[in-house]
Design a protein around this motif. Structure first.
Motif, PDB file in Angstrom:
ATOM      1  N   HIS A  95       0.927  -1.032   0.132  1.00  0.00           N
ATOM      2  CA  HIS A  95      -0.202   0.104  -0.038  1.00  0.00           C
ATOM      3  C   HIS A  95       1.026   1.107   0.109  1.00  0.00           C
ATOM      4  CE1 HIS A  95      -2.325  -3.196   1.909  1.00  0.00           C
ATOM      5  NE2 HIS A  95      -3.412  -2.747   1.346  1.00  0.00           N
ATOM      6  N   LYS A  96       2.055   1.156  -0.018  1.00  0.00           N
ATOM      7  CA  LYS A  96       2.779   2.413   0.188  1.00  0.00           C
ATOM      8  C   LYS A  96       2.771   3.562  -0.711  1.00  0.00           C
ATOM      9  CE  LYS A  96       7.396   0.946  -2.017  1.00  0.00           C
ATOM     10  NZ  LYS A  96       8.709   0.823  -1.839  1.00  0.00           N
ATOM     11  N   ILE A  97       2.687   3.056  -2.129  1.00  0.00           N
ATOM     12  CA  ILE A  97       2.564   4.237  -2.948  1.00  0.00           C
ATOM     13  C   ILE A  97       1.149   5.158  -2.897  1.00  0.00           C
ATOM     14  CG2 ILE A  97       2.311   4.834  -5.385  1.00  0.00           C
ATOM     15  CD1 ILE A  97       4.503   2.693  -5.990  1.00  0.00           C
ATOM     16  N   PRO A  98      -0.151   4.288  -2.833  1.00  0.00           N
ATOM     17  CA  PRO A  98      -1.268   4.930  -2.672  1.00  0.00           C
ATOM     18  C   PRO A  98      -1.448   5.618  -1.408  1.00  0.00           C
ATOM     19  CG  PRO A  98      -1.657   2.534  -2.673  1.00  0.00           C
ATOM     20  CD  PRO A  98      -0.211   2.915  -2.982  1.00  0.00           C
ATOM     21  N   MET A  99      -0.852   4.970  -0.197  1.00  0.00           N
ATOM     22  CA  MET A  99      -1.012   5.538   0.998  1.00  0.00           C
ATOM     23  C   MET A  99      -0.246   6.786   1.162  1.00  0.00           C
ATOM     24  SD  MET A  99      -1.814   1.991   3.428  1.00  0.00           S
ATOM     25  CE  MET A  99      -2.416   3.047   4.847  1.00  0.00           C
ATOM     26  N   ALA A 100       0.819   6.822   0.674  1.00  0.00           N
ATOM     27  CA  ALA A 100       1.661   7.973   0.831  1.00  0.00           C
ATOM     28  C   ALA A 100       1.389   9.067   0.031  1.00  0.00           C
ATOM     29  CB  ALA A 100       3.213   7.619   0.247  1.00  0.00           C
ATOM     30  N   GLU A 101       0.825   8.768  -1.385  1.00  0.00           N
ATOM     31  CA  GLU A 101       0.072   9.896  -1.989  1.00  0.00           C
ATOM     32  C   GLU A 101      -0.918  10.315  -1.379  1.00  0.00           C
ATOM     33  OE1 GLU A 101      -0.384   8.568  -5.952  1.00  0.00           O
ATOM     34  OE2 GLU A 101       1.553   8.290  -6.651  1.00  0.00           O
ATOM     35  N   TYR A 102      -2.046   9.637  -0.727  1.00  0.00           N
ATOM     36  CA  TYR A 102      -3.046   9.905  -0.027  1.00  0.00           C
ATOM     37  C   TYR A 102      -2.993  11.050   0.962  1.00  0.00           C
ATOM     38  CZ  TYR A 102      -6.691   9.765   3.617  1.00  0.00           C
ATOM     39  OH  TYR A 102      -7.613  10.200   4.619  1.00  0.00           O
ATOM     40  N   THR A 103      -1.536  10.691   1.891  1.00  0.00           N
ATOM     41  CA  THR A 103      -1.280  11.285   3.013  1.00  0.00           C
ATOM     42  C   THR A 103      -0.567  12.896   2.694  1.00  0.00           C
ATOM     43  OG1 THR A 103      -0.490   9.382   4.320  1.00  0.00           O
ATOM     44  CG2 THR A 103       0.543  11.381   5.215  1.00  0.00           C
ATOM     45  N   ILE A 104       0.144  13.057   1.570  1.00  0.00           N
ATOM     46  CA  ILE A 104       0.599  14.171   0.969  1.00  0.00           C
ATOM     47  C   ILE A 104      -0.484  14.833   0.620  1.00  0.00           C
ATOM     48  CG2 ILE A 104       2.064  15.241  -0.531  1.00  0.00           C
ATOM     49  CD1 ILE A 104       3.712  14.044   1.745  1.00  0.00           C
ATOM     50  N   GLY A 105      -1.532  14.370  -0.222  1.00  0.00           N
ATOM     51  CA  GLY A 105      -2.448  15.083  -0.682  1.00  0.00           C
ATOM     52  C   GLY A 105      -3.549  15.823   0.564  1.00  0.00           C
ATOM     53  N   ILE A 148       5.496   1.861   4.164  1.00  0.00           N
ATOM     54  CA  ILE A 148       4.525   2.827   3.983  1.00  0.00           C
ATOM     55  C   ILE A 148       5.079   4.330   4.518  1.00  0.00           C
ATOM     56  CG2 ILE A 148       2.317   4.073   4.462  1.00  0.00           C
ATOM     57  CD1 ILE A 148       1.358   0.952   4.860  1.00  0.00           C
ATOM     58  N   GLY A 149       5.608   4.237   6.094  1.00  0.00           N
ATOM     59  CA  GLY A 149       6.268   5.412   6.536  1.00  0.00           C
ATOM     60  C   GLY A 149       7.368   5.904   5.962  1.00  0.00           C
ATOM     61  N   SER A 150       8.194   4.984   5.405  1.00  0.00           N
ATOM     62  CA  SER A 150       9.326   5.352   4.772  1.00  0.00           C
ATOM     63  C   SER A 150       8.995   6.062   3.218  1.00  0.00           C
ATOM     64  CB  SER A 150      10.330   4.147   4.317  1.00  0.00           C
ATOM     65  OG  SER A 150      11.383   4.820   3.752  1.00  0.00           O
ATOM     66  N   GLU A 151       8.057   5.711   2.512  1.00  0.00           N
ATOM     67  CA  GLU A 151       7.593   6.268   1.288  1.00  0.00           C
ATOM     68  C   GLU A 151       6.831   7.883   1.507  1.00  0.00           C
ATOM     69  OE1 GLU A 151       6.766   6.391  -2.947  1.00  0.00           O
ATOM     70  OE2 GLU A 151       8.258   5.410  -1.650  1.00  0.00           O
ATOM     71  N   ILE A 152       6.098   7.859   2.703  1.00  0.00           N
ATOM     72  CA  ILE A 152       5.844   9.174   3.041  1.00  0.00           C
ATOM     73  C   ILE A 152       6.875  10.035   3.257  1.00  0.00           C
ATOM     74  CG2 ILE A 152       4.264  10.538   4.675  1.00  0.00           C
ATOM     75  CD1 ILE A 152       2.675   7.692   5.398  1.00  0.00           C
ATOM     76  N   ALA A 153       7.885   9.690   4.099  1.00  0.00           N
ATOM     77  CA  ALA A 153       8.820  10.527   4.162  1.00  0.00           C
ATOM     78  C   ALA A 153       9.703  10.882   2.979  1.00  0.00           C
ATOM     79  CB  ALA A 153      10.050   9.925   5.104  1.00  0.00           C
ATOM     80  N   ARG A 154       9.646   9.873   2.220  1.00  0.00           N
ATOM     81  CA  ARG A 154      10.366  10.346   0.827  1.00  0.00           C
ATOM     82  C   ARG A 154       9.819  11.371  -0.030  1.00  0.00           C
ATOM     83  NH1 ARG A 154      10.625   9.126  -4.215  1.00  0.00           N
ATOM     84  NH2 ARG A 154       8.488   8.000  -4.581  1.00  0.00           N
ATOM     85  N   LEU A 155       8.515  11.384  -0.008  1.00  0.00           N
ATOM     86  CA  LEU A 155       7.553  12.316  -0.705  1.00  0.00           C
ATOM     87  C   LEU A 155       7.676  13.653   0.258  1.00  0.00           C
ATOM     88  CD1 LEU A 155       4.303  10.379  -1.892  1.00  0.00           C
ATOM     89  CD2 LEU A 155       6.635  10.679  -3.158  1.00  0.00           C
TER      90      LEU A 155
END
Length: 316
Positions: A95-105, A148-155
């Motif tokens: 889920h890391k890609i959609p959940m990270a994009e959701y979070t930034i959005g 997931i957390g790491s992908e959020i941090a990357r974005l």
């Protein structure tokens, strides 16, 4: 080798798997009821993890491996699984890609006040004098610094945000400027402008975040929960929001789902509610089978390390 799926799988993926592995027998079913007659002979079971019971596990006499095509393991009958010492893997990280994009959005939506802008458009109001902010230079705290957390941090680094992650060991994780352990939670809460929870549902995380934790956060801070609703004392969060201890909460997961119609959260202006959709993507099944195929290589060869192997004693 006989692989049974109780998960409803796209026909294109079914055909792809049968073509790639002609020496493996596949039985793709629509649900667990349909799959039950095939389970006694199954070596591997593909499931979303919510359809298994101890009785079903006992029926699967040849079963060696359960591949759960989701990250959540909340409803897995682990005692029955442990009694047969089965291999269990899940789709952690899928889920890391959609959940990270959701979070930034959602971070952008709240800080740029997009909901008010949309409402003004609906009412044909030309208004420019309202408060907006930037992500640039803000501090992001992530509870659960896994995939997931790491992908959020990357974005978040694209917005020049300072990133602080929380995990059990405090070990370094990609894209985080700082790491803290669970006993240092207050340090993260005090400095973060955004706090994102990706915590799983376990005995240890039940009602992990209480009213006192939201009181510890800065008054302008924004809380986002994309992990599990049970990790938050929901009434404590409501009280903190009513007392303006924090500025806003974005909740994709709830203590009880669906959120009851009479719950006060629906009416609160400083709350954004989404119906547990942060991980939804049309690429979900394809990514789940990509992970399964990597593990299938290990299973057939009898050597190598499995992706996302579950510790049966911990349940994650």
């Amino acid at each position: 080798m006989f692989i049974v799926s109780s998960a409803k799988v796209r026909y294109s993926i079914q055909d792809d798997m049968k073509e790639k592995y002609p020496d493996i027998q596949f039985q793709f079913c629509q649900n667990i009821k349909e799959a039950e007659e095939y389970l006694p002979d199954a070596d591997i079971l593909l499931t979303y993890g919510e359809d298994l019971t101890p009785e079903i596990i006992q029926k699967a006499k040849q079963l060696k491996w359960i591949n759960v095509m989701s990250a959540g393991l909340d409803k897995m009958p682990f005692e029955a699984i442990k009694s047969k010492d089965l291999l269990v893997t899940n789709a952690r990280g899928i889920h890391k890609i959609p959940m990270a994009e959701y979070t930034i959005g959602m971070m952008l939506q709240v800080i740029r006040n997009f909901s008010l802008i949309k409402e003004n458009q609906k009412n044909k109001v030309w208004e420019r004098k309202f408060q907006v902010g930037e992500l640039y230079g803000k501090t992001l705290g992530v509870l659960g610094a896994g995939a997931i957390g790491s992908e959020i941090a990357r974005l978040a680094k694209a917005f020049n945000m300072h990133t602080v992650g929380l995990n059990r060991s405090g070990r370094p994780v990609d894209h985080f400027d700082e790491m803290v352990t669970f006993d240092q939670l207050v340090v993260l809460l005090r400095k973060a402008d955004f706090v994102v929870s990706v915590l799983p549902k376990t005995d240890e995380t039940h009602a992990f975040l209480k009213k006192v934790h939201f009181e510890t956060m800065q008054e302008h801070s924004i809380f986002i929960n994309i992990g599990r609703g049970t990790t938050v004392d929901q009434q404590g969060l409501i009280q903190a929001l009513q007392e303006n201890q924090i500025a806003h909460a974005v909740l994709d997961v709830m203590e009880k789902e669906p959120l009851p119609e009479d719950n006060v959260l629906w009416e609160m202006e400083n709350v954004t509610i989404t119906p547990h959709l942060s991980g939804i993507t049309p690429l979900y099944q394809r990514r789940a089978f990509d992970q399964f195929e990597e593990n299938l290589k290990v299973f057939r060869q009898g050597e190598g390390e499995y992706l996302n192997k579950i510790d049966l004693s911990r349940g994650y």
